[in-house]
Design a protein around this motif. Structure first.
Motif, PDB file in Angstrom:
ATOM      1  N   SER A   6       0.880  -1.163   0.000  1.00 52.67           N
ATOM      2  CA  SER A   6       0.000   0.000   0.000  1.00 52.67           C
ATOM      3  C   SER A   6       0.919   1.214   0.000  1.00 52.67           C
ATOM      4  CB  SER A   6      -0.929  -0.015   1.214  1.00 52.67           C
ATOM      5  OG  SER A   6      -0.170  -0.036   2.400  1.00 52.67           O
ATOM      6  N   GLY A  52      -0.853  -3.630  -5.730  1.00 48.57           N
ATOM      7  CA  GLY A  52      -1.049  -2.425  -4.935  1.00 48.57           C
ATOM      8  C   GLY A  52      -2.442  -2.442  -4.341  1.00 48.57           C
ATOM      9  N   ALA A 103      -2.440   3.491  -4.000  1.00 51.62           N
ATOM     10  CA  ALA A 103      -1.222   2.718  -4.247  1.00 51.62           C
ATOM     11  C   ALA A 103      -0.600   3.133  -5.577  1.00 51.62           C
ATOM     12  CB  ALA A 103      -1.521   1.227  -4.243  1.00 51.62           C
ATOM     13  N   ALA A 148      -2.302  -2.448  -9.888  1.00 49.34           N
ATOM     14  CA  ALA A 148      -2.292  -1.298  -8.975  1.00 49.34           C
ATOM     15  C   ALA A 148      -3.117  -0.179  -9.607  1.00 49.34           C
ATOM     16  CB  ALA A 148      -0.868  -0.826  -8.718  1.00 49.34           C
TER      17      ALA A 148
END
Length: 148
Positions: free
Chosen positions: A32, A47, A52, A68
């Motif tokens: 994160s 992520g 993120a 992510a």
């Protein structure tokens, strides 16, 4: 001691992790906040959270899936890349796999060997009452008959 309270950890969005040049990671990585990769990763990079951010430098090499919200690539990726918000491909980016994105910025020299798929937000469907006969008549052509 009294009055000596520990400080809370900073929010995840303010943290940055680094996989340095010369470092090799084998296995999946969940993060994160921000993750900056200068080394190599054999495994998936995921992520977590809306903030993120994954950044791959020109020295980075990833063999595995990347997922992510915000992804910046200037290195080599062998695997699919999914950026739910924004994907930035710098001039040194080399992706061997499919790319899924919402918004993409691609510099001259970046290469993708795979599918490039835009994933926009699904269309919103309005939930509401059915159109009434009076509303239909408002939009009807002159002389047209409106059936309920």
């Amino acid at each position: 001691m009294l009055g000596n309270k520990s400080k809370p950890a900073p929010p995840a969005a303010d943290t940055t992790s680094l996989i340095a040049v010369g470092t090799q990671v084998r296995g999946d990585v969940r993060f994160s906040g921000r993750l900056h990769v200068d080394g190599s990763v054999e495994g998936a990079l995921h992520g977590e959270g809306a903030n993120a951010v994954l950044t791959l430098s020109n020295n980075a090499k990833v063999t595995g899936e990347i997922v992510a919200p915000h992804v910046v690539i200037n290195g080599i990726v062998s695997g699919d890349v999914t950026a739910s918000e924004r994907l930035e491909l710098a001039s040194g980016a080399r992706v061997e796999g499919n790319v899924y994105y919402k918004v993409m910025e691609m510099s001259a020299g970046a290469q993708i060997n795979g599918k490039i798929v835009h994933r926009a937000e699904p269309p919103r469907q309005l939930a509401g009452p059915q159109e009434t006969k009076a509303e239909a008549e408002d939009f009807a052509l002159p002389g047209a008959t409106v059936k309920p």
